[in-house]
Design a protein around this motif. Structure first.
Motif, PDB file in Angstrom:
ATOM      1  N   MET A  77       1.831   1.029  -2.611  1.00 60.21           N
ATOM      2  CA  MET A  77       2.212   0.064  -2.042  1.00 60.21           C
ATOM      3  C   MET A  77       1.964  -1.208  -2.802  1.00 60.21           C
ATOM      4  SD  MET A  77       0.853  -0.292   2.400  1.00 60.21           S
ATOM      5  CE  MET A  77       0.353  -1.320   2.082  1.00 60.21           C
ATOM      6  N   THR A  78       1.089  -0.402  -3.468  1.00 64.17           N
ATOM      7  CA  THR A  78       0.073  -1.889  -4.846  1.00 64.17           C
ATOM      8  C   THR A  78       1.212  -1.634  -5.960  1.00 64.17           C
ATOM      9  OG1 THR A  78      -2.258  -1.254  -3.755  1.00 64.17           O
ATOM     10  CG2 THR A  78      -1.404  -2.516  -6.273  1.00 64.17           C
ATOM     11  N   ARG A  79       1.718  -0.922  -6.268  1.00 65.01           N
ATOM     12  CA  ARG A  79       2.716  -0.330  -7.351  1.00 65.01           C
ATOM     13  C   ARG A  79       3.947  -0.826  -6.955  1.00 65.01           C
ATOM     14  NH1 ARG A  79       2.413   4.408  -8.235  1.00 65.01           N
ATOM     15  NH2 ARG A  79       0.293   4.333  -8.879  1.00 65.01           N
ATOM     16  N   ASN A  80       4.164  -0.745  -5.523  1.00 64.54           N
ATOM     17  CA  ASN A  80       6.097  -1.333  -5.037  1.00 64.54           C
ATOM     18  C   ASN A  80       6.409  -2.019  -4.166  1.00 64.54           C
ATOM     19  OD1 ASN A  80       7.805   1.129  -6.976  1.00 64.54           O
ATOM     20  ND2 ASN A  80       5.862   2.080  -5.853  1.00 64.54           N
ATOM     21  N   PRO A  81       5.232  -3.680  -4.420  1.00 66.74           N
ATOM     22  CA  PRO A  81       4.959  -4.587  -3.056  1.00 66.74           C
ATOM     23  C   PRO A  81       6.609  -4.784  -2.160  1.00 66.74           C
ATOM     24  CG  PRO A  81       5.051  -5.242  -5.657  1.00 66.74           C
ATOM     25  CD  PRO A  81       5.159  -4.514  -5.566  1.00 66.74           C
ATOM     26  N   ASN A  82       7.394  -4.516  -2.455  1.00 65.95           N
ATOM     27  CA  ASN A  82       8.899  -4.623  -2.556  1.00 65.95           C
ATOM     28  C   ASN A  82       9.767  -3.826  -0.738  1.00 65.95           C
ATOM     29  OD1 ASN A  82       9.339  -7.165  -3.290  1.00 65.95           O
ATOM     30  ND2 ASN A  82       9.958  -6.477  -5.295  1.00 65.95           N
ATOM     31  N   ASN A  83       8.878  -2.565  -1.481  1.00 66.50           N
ATOM     32  CA  ASN A  83       9.200  -1.378  -0.927  1.00 66.50           C
ATOM     33  C   ASN A  83       8.573  -1.139   0.551  1.00 66.50           C
ATOM     34  OD1 ASN A  83      10.507   0.764   0.387  1.00 66.50           O
ATOM     35  ND2 ASN A  83      10.007   2.110  -2.291  1.00 66.50           N
ATOM     36  N   THR A  84       9.403  -1.433   1.204  1.00 65.26           N
ATOM     37  CA  THR A  84       8.435  -1.741   3.251  1.00 65.26           C
ATOM     38  C   THR A  84       8.826  -0.223   3.480  1.00 65.26           C
ATOM     39  OG1 THR A  84      10.382  -1.834   4.285  1.00 65.26           O
ATOM     40  CG2 THR A  84       9.032  -3.527   3.560  1.00 65.26           C
ATOM     41  N   ARG A  85       8.932   0.915   2.888  1.00 67.72           N
ATOM     42  CA  ARG A  85       9.041   2.155   3.273  1.00 67.72           C
ATOM     43  C   ARG A  85       7.419   2.732   3.426  1.00 67.72           C
ATOM     44  NH1 ARG A  85       9.822   5.708   7.084  1.00 67.72           N
ATOM     45  NH2 ARG A  85      10.437   7.985   6.302  1.00 67.72           N
ATOM     46  N   TYR A  86       6.436   2.818   2.589  1.00 66.97           N
ATOM     47  CA  TYR A  86       4.910   2.779   2.906  1.00 66.97           C
ATOM     48  C   TYR A  86       4.488   1.906   3.269  1.00 66.97           C
ATOM     49  CZ  TYR A  86       7.241   4.332  -2.117  1.00 66.97           C
ATOM     50  OH  TYR A  86       7.689   5.109  -3.381  1.00 66.97           O
ATOM     51  N   PRO A  87       4.618   0.736   3.626  1.00 70.20           N
ATOM     52  CA  PRO A  87       3.643   0.339   5.062  1.00 70.20           C
ATOM     53  C   PRO A  87       3.936   1.024   5.937  1.00 70.20           C
ATOM     54  CG  PRO A  87       4.813  -1.771   3.325  1.00 70.20           C
ATOM     55  CD  PRO A  87       5.120   0.054   2.760  1.00 70.20           C
ATOM     56  N   GLU A  88       4.620   1.204   6.354  1.00 70.10           N
ATOM     57  CA  GLU A  88       5.547   2.142   7.716  1.00 70.10           C
ATOM     58  C   GLU A  88       4.702   2.724   7.767  1.00 70.10           C
ATOM     59  OE1 GLU A  88      10.247  -0.333   7.739  1.00 70.10           O
ATOM     60  OE2 GLU A  88       9.919   2.449   7.274  1.00 70.10           O
ATOM     61  N   LEU A  89       4.849   4.015   6.265  1.00 66.56           N
ATOM     62  CA  LEU A  89       4.066   5.435   6.844  1.00 66.56           C
ATOM     63  C   LEU A  89       3.088   5.133   6.647  1.00 66.56           C
ATOM     64  CD1 LEU A  89       6.075   6.988   3.752  1.00 66.56           C
ATOM     65  CD2 LEU A  89       6.109   7.750   5.897  1.00 66.56           C
ATOM     66  N   LEU A  90       1.973   4.082   6.343  1.00 62.19           N
ATOM     67  CA  LEU A  90       1.119   4.016   6.216  1.00 62.19           C
ATOM     68  C   LEU A  90       0.389   3.238   7.527  1.00 62.19           C
ATOM     69  CD1 LEU A  90      -2.302   3.704   4.799  1.00 62.19           C
ATOM     70  CD2 LEU A  90      -1.384   1.602   4.746  1.00 62.19           C
ATOM     71  N   ALA A  91       1.154   1.904   8.523  1.00 63.86           N
ATOM     72  CA  ALA A  91       0.981   1.938   9.735  1.00 63.86           C
ATOM     73  C   ALA A  91       0.878   2.949  11.090  1.00 63.86           C
ATOM     74  CB  ALA A  91       2.048   1.079   9.950  1.00 63.86           C
ATOM     75  N   SER A  92       1.754   4.353  10.340  1.00 68.91           N
ATOM     76  CA  SER A  92       2.164   5.283  11.604  1.00 68.91           C
ATOM     77  C   SER A  92       0.941   6.409  11.355  1.00 68.91           C
ATOM     78  CB  SER A  92       3.454   5.818  10.798  1.00 68.91           C
ATOM     79  OG  SER A  92       3.617   6.921   9.688  1.00 68.91           O
ATOM     80  N   LEU A  93       0.486   6.212  10.260  1.00 66.16           N
ATOM     81  CA  LEU A  93      -0.487   7.658  10.331  1.00 66.16           C
ATOM     82  C   LEU A  93      -1.803   6.439  11.052  1.00 66.16           C
ATOM     83  CD1 LEU A  93      -0.863   8.426   6.290  1.00 66.16           C
ATOM     84  CD2 LEU A  93       0.194   9.334   8.346  1.00 66.16           C
TER      85      LEU A  93
END
Length: 235
Positions: free
Chosen positions: A64-80
């Protein structure tokens, strides 16, 4: 009243270990960043495979830090966070996603259910409403109707219930309700909506209409225990 199986099923769709490989990440600024992304994705996948959730979360934060415009990573984090029943964190992450993309179905699902679990029904409601508008999912419409009822927004709840009853799929789609012997029974969405309609009339003291709604629910699903109990209370 409703188990979380439906929510978890929705979240997990498309979130297999190979999901990263199927998506195109925003171009990395350098080859070094691209290599670090690929490495972190591999570690994330291994951590998920071995059920090491703390490592998986750490790698998602790096991505997320390296790719702030890719919402896929926070979506996965939220699901975890949601699957770990850390509903506060799940809600915060998903709400941040919605600030960037208010049409993220995953974020809407997690925000809605997490806020409901936290008791913030008034904040959960608009997310269920938006989710139904985006996806046409009847389960989200039922949840919206139930929260509207819980918040005593009876007119809004009745409108949602009428939409459910008129939808042909409501006689096919089912919900899981608890039974007295600590099991569950599957009830059609239409019968569940009619039971909810009866509860609204019951709360307003319109017992004849309440009884009629409960009878209609039981005509569709004769073994619907909750509707049977509701009927007994007004007899």
């Amino acid at each position: 009243m409703i188990s979380k199986w439906k929510m978890i099923t929705l979240i997990l769709v498309g979130m297999s270990f190979g999901s990263f490989a199927q998506e195109s990440n925003p171009p990395a600024s350098t080859d070094s960043n691209k290599q670090r992304n690929e490495q972190d994705q591999r570690v994330y996948q291994l951590a998920m495979r071995y059920n090491d959730i703390s490592v998986a979360k750490a790698k998602l934060y790096d991505l997320m830090t390296r790719n702030p415009n890719n919402t896929r990573y926070p979506e996965l984090l939220a699901s975890l966070y949601f699957e770990s029943e850390q509903f506060g964190s799940a809600a915060l992450v998903s709400l941040d996603i919605l600030e960037v993309n208010d049409k993220s179905v995953t974020a809407l699902e997690i925000a809605a259910f997490s806020l409901e679990q936290l008791g913030a029904l008034d904040r959960a409601l608009p997310h269920f409403e938006s989710l139904h508008l985006l996806s046409g999912d009847l389960f989200s419409l039922y949840k919206a109707a139930y929260l509207q009822y819980s918040l005593k927004k009876y007119d809004e709840s009745m409108n949602s219930i009428d939409m459910l009853i008129k939808n042909k799929k409501s006689s096919e789609d089912k919900l899981a309700f608890p039974t007295k012997d600590n099991k569950t029974q599957e009830i059609t969405m239409r019968a569940a909506a009619l039971n909810l309609k009866g509860l609204i009339y019951k709360d307003q003291g319109i017992n004849e209409e309440a009884k009629k709604a409960f009878e209609e629910a039981l005509a569709l699903n004769p073994g619907f225990e909750i509707a049977m109990d509701n009927m007994k209370e007004i007899n």
